[in-house]
Design a protein around this motif. Structure first.
Motif, short mmCIF file in Angstrom:
data_model
loop_
_atom_site.label_atom_id
_atom_site.label_comp_id
_atom_site.label_asym_id
_atom_site.label_seq_id
_atom_site.Cartn_x
_atom_site.Cartn_y
_atom_site.Cartn_z
N GLU A 23 0.82 -1.21 0.00
CA GLU A 23 0.00 0.00 0.00
C GLU A 23 0.86 1.26 0.00
O GLU A 23 0.50 2.26 -0.62
CB GLU A 23 -0.94 0.00 1.21
CG GLU A 23 -2.11 -0.96 1.07
CD GLU A 23 -2.92 -0.71 -0.18
OE1 GLU A 23 -3.26 0.47 -0.46
OE2 GLU A 23 -3.20 -1.67 -0.91
N ALA A 24 2.01 1.21 0.69
CA ALA A 24 2.90 2.37 0.70
C ALA A 24 3.42 2.66 -0.70
O ALA A 24 3.52 3.82 -1.12
CB ALA A 24 4.07 2.12 1.66
N ILE A 25 3.73 1.60 -1.45
CA ILE A 25 4.20 1.78 -2.83
C ILE A 25 3.09 2.35 -3.70
O ILE A 25 3.30 3.29 -4.47
CB ILE A 25 4.70 0.44 -3.40
CG1 ILE A 25 5.94 -0.04 -2.64
CG2 ILE A 25 5.01 0.57 -4.89
CD1 ILE A 25 6.33 -1.48 -2.93
N LEU A 26 1.89 1.79 -3.57
CA LEU A 26 0.76 2.29 -4.36
C LEU A 26 0.44 3.74 -4.01
O LEU A 26 0.16 4.56 -4.89
CB LEU A 26 -0.46 1.40 -4.15
CG LEU A 26 -0.37 0.00 -4.76
CD1 LEU A 26 -1.54 -0.86 -4.28
CD2 LEU A 26 -0.35 0.06 -6.28
N ASP A 27 0.48 4.06 -2.72
CA ASP A 27 0.21 5.44 -2.30
C ASP A 27 1.25 6.40 -2.87
O ASP A 27 0.91 7.49 -3.34
CB ASP A 27 0.20 5.54 -0.77
CG ASP A 27 -1.04 4.92 -0.14
OD1 ASP A 27 -2.02 4.69 -0.88
OD2 ASP A 27 -1.02 4.67 1.08
N ALA A 47 10.65 4.07 -5.01
CA ALA A 47 10.97 3.31 -3.80
C ALA A 47 11.28 4.25 -2.64
O ALA A 47 10.82 4.04 -1.51
CB ALA A 47 12.14 2.37 -4.06
N ASP A 48 12.05 5.30 -2.91
CA ASP A 48 12.37 6.27 -1.86
C ASP A 48 11.11 6.94 -1.34
O ASP A 48 10.95 7.13 -0.13
CB ASP A 48 13.34 7.34 -2.41
CG ASP A 48 14.76 6.82 -2.54
OD1 ASP A 48 15.07 5.79 -1.91
OD2 ASP A 48 15.55 7.44 -3.28
N ALA A 49 10.21 7.33 -2.25
CA ALA A 49 8.98 7.99 -1.83
C ALA A 49 8.11 7.07 -0.98
O ALA A 49 7.39 7.52 -0.09
CB ALA A 49 8.19 8.45 -3.06
N ALA A 50 8.18 5.76 -1.27
CA ALA A 50 7.38 4.78 -0.52
C ALA A 50 8.06 4.34 0.77
O ALA A 50 7.43 3.71 1.62
CB ALA A 50 7.10 3.56 -1.40
N GLY A 51 9.36 4.64 0.90
CA GLY A 51 10.09 4.21 2.09
C GLY A 51 10.40 2.73 2.09
O GLY A 51 10.47 2.09 3.15
N VAL A 52 10.58 2.15 0.89
CA VAL A 52 10.91 0.73 0.78
C VAL A 52 12.15 0.59 -0.10
O VAL A 52 12.60 1.54 -0.74
CB VAL A 52 9.75 -0.08 0.17
CG1 VAL A 52 8.48 0.07 1.00
CG2 VAL A 52 9.49 0.33 -1.28
N SER A 53 12.69 -0.61 -0.14
CA SER A 53 13.84 -0.86 -1.01
C SER A 53 13.37 -1.08 -2.44
O SER A 53 12.22 -1.45 -2.69
CB SER A 53 14.61 -2.10 -0.54
OG SER A 53 13.84 -3.27 -0.77
#
Length: 215
Positions: A23-27, A47-53
């Motif tokens: 969901e973080a990636i989609l958001d 990825a940076d915007a979502a806070g994931v690798s």
């Protein structure tokens, strides 16, 4: 170990999908899309915007095309859920169509959709083979939903329709109307709620004059 530095094998095979990361990636993707920055964004930036690798991003969606399709499908699913909820207690066909039209038109006649359309235009140049999937994920889904409503009304003999698909496309075109052109050229302001509802109602009136069963 942080998400940014996590090994792609962390957790081992069969680990349940982390829905929060998805969901973080989609958001993040939607935020970039609605701001008009998704088409030029790299997978690293998303990825940076979502806070994931980036590993997580690729694992969830495969590539940018897969993420785009998921975002479009998610937008259609969100609008469909809103329409179904509103129509659960809708007493008449007009109410059902009004709920559908207001939900859809609020998106199509918005600044957000302008950015989505611009993104799709850019992607169509670079990935022409993917655009059919994008259509089925978004506009095709909404057309099918409207066809179901119109088909049920035709079965009840409220509407006289020979071609359900064509009738649905007629109504969708009426809802978009010339106002979309005005908005695209900044020839008018975004519609307020009352004006949007009046626009939707007018389209339904025109549609009923063409398809309402007589007698």
């Amino acid at each position: 170990m942080s998400e940014k530095n996590a090994s792609p094998a962390a957790g081992g095979p069969g680990r349940p999908t982390d829905e929060a990361k998805t969901e973080a990636i989609l958001d993040a993707g939607r935020a970039l899309m609605f701001a008009g920055r998704f088409a030029n964004a790299s997978m690293d930036q998303i990825a940076d915007a979502a806070g994931v690798s980036k590993v997580t991003l690729y694992k969830r969606f495969g590539d940018k095309t897969g993420l785009t399709e998921a975002m479009i499908r998610g937008q259609a699913a969100s609008m469909t859920a809103m329409i179904h909820a509103a129509n659960r207690d809708a007493p008449t066909l007009r109410d059902q169509l009004r709920n559908f039209g207001v939900t859809l038109s609020a998106f199509l006649l918005s600044e957000r959709f302008y950015h989505v359309d611009a993104m799709l235009t850019a992607l169509r140049r670079d990935q022409p083979g993917a655009t059919r999937r994008f259509f089925e994920a978004g506009p095709g889904t909404m057309r099918s939903e409207l066809m179901a409503i119109l088909g049920a009304a035709a079965d009840r003999e409220e509407l006289a329709i020979d071609d359900i698909k064509l009738a649905a496309e007629d109504l969708l075109s009426l809802w978009r109307g010339f106002k979309e052109v005005e908005l695209r050229f900044s020839a008018r302001e975004t519609l307020g709620s009352e004006e949007l509802e009046a626009h939707v109602d007018h389209a339904i009136d025109v549609f009923f004059r063409a398809y309402r069963a007589q007698g």
